[in-house]
Design a protein around this motif. Structure first.
Motif, PDB file in Angstrom:
ATOM      1  N   ASP A 202      48.137  23.960  23.698  1.00 35.13           N
ATOM      2  CA  ASP A 202      46.846  24.333  24.274  1.00 35.13           C
ATOM      3  C   ASP A 202      46.767  25.831  24.526  1.00 35.13           C
ATOM      4  O   ASP A 202      45.686  26.414  24.454  1.00 35.13           O
ATOM      5  CB  ASP A 202      46.629  23.572  25.587  1.00 35.13           C
ATOM      6  N   PHE A 203      47.888  26.437  24.844  1.00 38.87           N
ATOM      7  CA  PHE A 203      47.943  27.881  25.103  1.00 38.87           C
ATOM      8  C   PHE A 203      49.395  28.324  25.049  1.00 38.87           C
ATOM      9  O   PHE A 203      50.323  27.498  25.126  1.00 38.87           O
ATOM     10  CB  PHE A 203      47.339  28.232  26.468  1.00 38.87           C
ATOM     11  N   GLY A 215      43.493  32.818  18.193  1.00 32.29           N
ATOM     12  CA  GLY A 215      44.414  31.709  18.307  1.00 32.29           C
ATOM     13  C   GLY A 215      44.694  31.356  19.756  1.00 32.29           C
ATOM     14  O   GLY A 215      44.006  31.812  20.670  1.00 32.29           O
ATOM     15  N   VAL A 216      45.730  30.534  19.977  1.00 32.42           N
ATOM     16  CA  VAL A 216      46.015  30.029  21.322  1.00 32.42           C
ATOM     17  C   VAL A 216      47.059  30.866  22.059  1.00 32.42           C
ATOM     18  O   VAL A 216      47.364  30.583  23.218  1.00 32.42           O
ATOM     19  CB  VAL A 216      46.496  28.558  21.264  1.00 32.42           C
ATOM     20  N   ASP A 225      45.986  35.634  34.726  1.00 32.79           N
ATOM     21  CA  ASP A 225      44.533  35.438  34.658  1.00 32.79           C
ATOM     22  C   ASP A 225      44.192  33.961  34.489  1.00 32.79           C
ATOM     23  O   ASP A 225      43.242  33.449  35.095  1.00 32.79           O
ATOM     24  CB  ASP A 225      43.937  36.238  33.497  1.00 32.79           C
ATOM     25  N   HIS A 226      44.942  33.274  33.662  1.00 30.35           N
ATOM     26  CA  HIS A 226      44.653  31.871  33.391  1.00 30.35           C
ATOM     27  C   HIS A 226      44.989  30.983  34.585  1.00 30.35           C
ATOM     28  O   HIS A 226      44.315  29.967  34.806  1.00 30.35           O
ATOM     29  CB  HIS A 226      45.410  31.417  32.141  1.00 30.35           C
ATOM     30  N   SER A 233      38.743  27.925  30.574  1.00 31.94           N
ATOM     31  CA  SER A 233      38.214  28.086  29.220  1.00 31.94           C
ATOM     32  C   SER A 233      38.881  27.162  28.214  1.00 31.94           C
ATOM     33  O   SER A 233      38.433  27.033  27.066  1.00 31.94           O
ATOM     34  CB  SER A 233      38.359  29.534  28.757  1.00 31.94           C
ATOM     35  N   PHE A 234      39.978  26.504  28.613  1.00 34.02           N
ATOM     36  CA  PHE A 234      40.687  25.613  27.707  1.00 34.02           C
ATOM     37  C   PHE A 234      40.317  24.151  27.909  1.00 34.02           C
ATOM     38  O   PHE A 234      40.789  23.291  27.189  1.00 34.02           O
ATOM     39  CB  PHE A 234      42.219  25.764  27.902  1.00 34.02           C
ATOM     40  N   ARG A 235      39.493  23.880  28.903  1.00 34.18           N
ATOM     41  CA  ARG A 235      39.185  22.481  29.228  1.00 34.18           C
ATOM     42  C   ARG A 235      37.830  22.064  28.663  1.00 34.18           C
ATOM     43  O   ARG A 235      36.971  22.881  28.473  1.00 34.18           O
ATOM     44  CB  ARG A 235      39.171  22.319  30.745  1.00 34.18           C
TER      45      ARG A 235
END
Length: 235
Positions: A202-203, A215-216, A225-226, A233-235
């Motif tokens: 996912d990342f 890309g991831v 930051d994540h 932003s990944f959900r």
């Protein structure tokens, strides 16, 4: 929350060798400079190991893996706590409160296979679980971590079709939380941008990845930051 993780890491045998460099940096700078932090202490670790009669090659290998993971956890423990996330560092998930929330193969009297869980972030009150597999080299067992990612998708896939391949597998757990699988690597061999397996995750984070790369995979410091936005932003 998470102070116990930092205290545990500060008690590591060779942590004092890292301590001065770590104390001079902010958490974000630790991640930005993580490759240099790792390589700068090799000679000191080697010398102490030799003085203590240790197998120098074994110590160097162990320190590379364990202390990379420790630096990532140490640099993110506070920001995770500030955003209501608990951090698990080097914990077997079957022995934690997440035991029923992630796919685990085997029961009490069987061999248990549980996913890579080098670093885990989660809200104790519910919501997604974010797992990061830490490897100094992307080549090192990263394919295995990618297989756990696929297993998560199989285990949590809901399907009534009797011919669906997922009907052939049975996992323990409730799976009421979404599970996101990522990686963090020093990437000594510059593999991240050339390996297709990256896209299984996912990342991911590596100091060899430049800002703006598609890309991831992201630069190491973007992990902070994540965590702050809980990977929204990944959900």
């Amino acid at each position: 929350m998470n102070q116990d993780v930092k205290s545990t890491i500060e008690g590591y045998t060779y942590w004092d060798i890292f301590e001065d460099d770590v104390d001079r940096r902010s958490d974000r700078e630790i991640l930005t400079d993580i490759e240099n932090l790792m390589t700068n202490v090799v000679d000191q670790v080697t010398e102490r190991a030799r003085e203590n009669g240790k197998d120098v090659s074994q110590v160097r290998s162990n320190v590379a893996g364990n202390y990379f993971q420790a630096l990532v956890s140490y640099a993110t423990a506070d920001v995770a706590a500030e955003n209501g996330l608990r951090l698990l560092h080097s914990k077997k998930l079957e022995s934690t409160e997440l035991a029923d929330a992630v796919p685990i193969i085997g029961g009490e009297e069987e061999t248990i296979l549980s996913p890579d869980s080098d670093i885990v972030y989660y809200d104790p009150d519910g919501g997604p679980i974010f797992i990061i597999s830490c490897k100094t080299s992307f080549r090192e067992r990263m394919a295995q971590s990618g297989m756990w990612k696929l297993m998560f998708e199989v285990a949590t896939h809901s399907c009534s079709d009797p011919d669906c391949p997922t009907q052939n597998y049975s996992f323990s757990g409730e799976f009421e939380r979404d599970i996101y699988m990522g990686f963090a690597t020093v990437d000594f061999y510059n593999d991240v941008e050339s390996k297709d397996i990256v896209e299984l995750f996912d990342f991911g984070y590596a100091p060899t990845v430049s800002e703006g790369t598609s890309g991831v995979a992201y630069p190491m410091e973007r992990l902070i930051d994540h965590i702050e936005d809980e990977w929204s932003s990944f959900r």
